[in-house]
Enzyme design. Structure first.
Site, short mmCIF file in Angstrom:
data_model
loop_
_atom_site.label_atom_id
_atom_site.label_comp_id
_atom_site.label_asym_id
_atom_site.label_seq_id
_atom_site.Cartn_x
_atom_site.Cartn_y
_atom_site.Cartn_z
CB SER A 91 -3.63 2.74 4.30
OG SER A 91 -3.63 3.14 5.60
CG ASN A 92 -5.09 -0.19 8.39
OD1 ASN A 92 -5.33 0.42 9.35
ND2 ASN A 92 -3.85 -0.92 8.50
CG HIS A 93 -11.36 1.11 7.41
ND1 HIS A 93 -11.64 2.16 6.52
CD2 HIS A 93 -11.82 -0.19 6.63
CE1 HIS A 93 -12.16 1.59 5.42
NE2 HIS A 93 -12.32 0.33 5.52
CB SER A 94 -6.05 1.75 12.05
OG SER A 94 -5.71 2.25 13.34
CB ALA A 142 -4.20 -1.30 12.23
#
Ligand code: CTP
Length: 404
Positions: free
Chosen positions: A209-212, A277
């Site tokens: 995943s990512n930091h959004s 994102a």
């Protein structure tokens, strides 16, 4: 029914004018609003919760705790629920507490949690109203962005005559109606948004995943709603507080799920905003069981995900507007403009990772908005809510609709 569907918290504090709040509640309900009354402890000396609960058709709250069992009235939820929080009447005492961040009752806790506009209609004796400390507290509230419904002049409960009477309920309702009607420039428009990150499963317990955080996307969803639109939100996993029931809300995890949900609504939307994102790649295969630790390295084979914005960009109709986001670390403008063309966006909002006070997880942002005809609009570092308003203004300029 000029206030149909609008949610109003009516805060009542200890003042003789509290008797007028019953009439105010009745007028608001008659206009179609949902009204949640919250009283301060001293308001109870002037008016009964039973009267207000009957008129508002909801329990009138005054305590953190609902009953002896420890179940509590959640002030954060209340603060998120409301479209407007109105203090009428506002006493000098609660005014002072609001100006100084006190939080010793449910009404004040809700005030501190409220994300909606806050209005206040003071009521007090004329000398109190002119006292420098009261004037200063009123100014402090105004500096927070709260709106003063100034007290009127006339005969006061003390027998004196002067300024200090709470604004009449009819006038308050007129102001509220004017406020909701004037800001409705997206009324009748259907807006779809993708927000937050996506999660791409590796095995039953792990993901990429990512930091959004979803903050910018959610600020946009709220801004559209406040300006009268009907809003569909397709959200990846986020943990910020949200009020899903105000929207057509769909929770998803993977890019593929997000794509399918966006595809389902796309045709009927006037505007699609791609604020999510989305992970560009996902594991080619999801392991059916938890991957056990073996050896010194592990390779996960990734395959490209569907590009949601690009696919739907191919299906875009002439009257639809697509808005994309770009987050770049180098050659920012070139990359953003390239994405604008490649994905058939009408506008692209560029976030800079290099900027202090802008980007993931923060409450502020700094953006440049590029339109397909080459125009650029740049913001200052501002709260995401303000940035959202600015993006909506640009969407409006881009559209050929006749908006109110
Ligand atoms: N986007 C999308 N689906 C994807 C990837 C991106 O809908 N699979 C959308 C994003 O929501 C955003 C825009 O496309 O509005 C640009 O996203 P970004 O990740 O910056 O673009 P990419 O094409 O993935 O380019 P990069 O090589 O910079 O990752």
């Amino acid at each position: 029914m000029g206030l149909a569907g609008k949610r109003i918290i009516l805060g009542i504090t200890g003042s003789i004018a509290a008797y007028k709040s019953a009439f105010l509640t009745r007028l608001l309900i008659k206009e179609g609003a949902e009204v949640q009354v919250i009283l301060s402890a001293s308001a109870l000396d002037f008016i009964s919760p039973l009267t207000l609960a009957t008129l508002s058709k909801r329990p009138a709250l005054h305590q953190f705790q609902k009953d002896e069992t420890g179940v509590w009235n959640n002030h954060v939820e209340l603060g998120l629920w409301a479209d407007l929080m109105l203090f009428a009447p506002l006493s000098a005492n609660t005014l002072a507490k609001m100006a100084n961040g006190h939080c010793d009752n449910l009404l004040l806790a809700t005030y501190l949690s409220a994300r909606c506009p806050v209005w206040f209609a003071p009521a007090m004796d004329l000398d109190m109203y002119q006292h420098p400390s009261v004037r200063k507290n009123i100014q402090t509230l105004q500096s927070f962005g709260n709106r003063l419904l100034d007290a009127e002049s006339g005969e006061l409960a003390s027998g004196l005559s002067g300024q200090g009477r709470m604004m009449e309920p009819e006038s308050i309702v007129k102001e509220i109606k004017g406020f909701f009607e004037s800001g409705q420039d997206f009324k009748g428009k259907k807006i779809g948004l993708t927000i937050g990150p996506t999660q791409e499963a590796i095995d039953p317990v792990r993901f990429i995943s990512n930091h959004s955080s979803g903050k910018m996307g959610y600020a946009l969803a709220e801004a559209f709603l406040e300006r009268g639109a009907e809003v569909w939100v397709i959200s990846g996993p986020i943990s910020i507080p949200v009020s899903k029931d105000k929207f057509h809300w769909k929770d998803v995890h993977s890019a593929q799920e997000m794509f399918e949900a966006a595809q389902d609504i796309h045709e009927k939307m006037d505007v699609m905003v791609f604020a999510a994102a989305v992970a560009d790649y996902a594991p080619a295969e999801v392991a059916p069981e938890k991957i056990k630790k073996q050896g010194d390295s592990l390779q996960i084979h990734l395959k490209k995900n569907v590009d949601i914005a690009q696919e739907l960009g191919k299906q875009k109709k002439p009257n639809q507007i697509h808005v994309g986001f770009a987050l770049e670390t180098e050659n920012e403008k070139e990359h953003a403009v390239d994405k604008l063309n490649r994905k058939n966006f009408d506008l692209i909002v560029l976030n800079s990772m290099k900027e202090k006070g802008a980007g993931f997880r923060l409450d502020t942002n700094r953006v440049s908005i590029f339109s397909k005809n080459g125009q650029v609009v740049e913001s200052e570092i501002s709260p995401k809510k303000e940035i959202a308003g600015m993006i909506l203004d640009q969407i409006k300029k881009e559209s050929s609709w006749t908006l109110v």
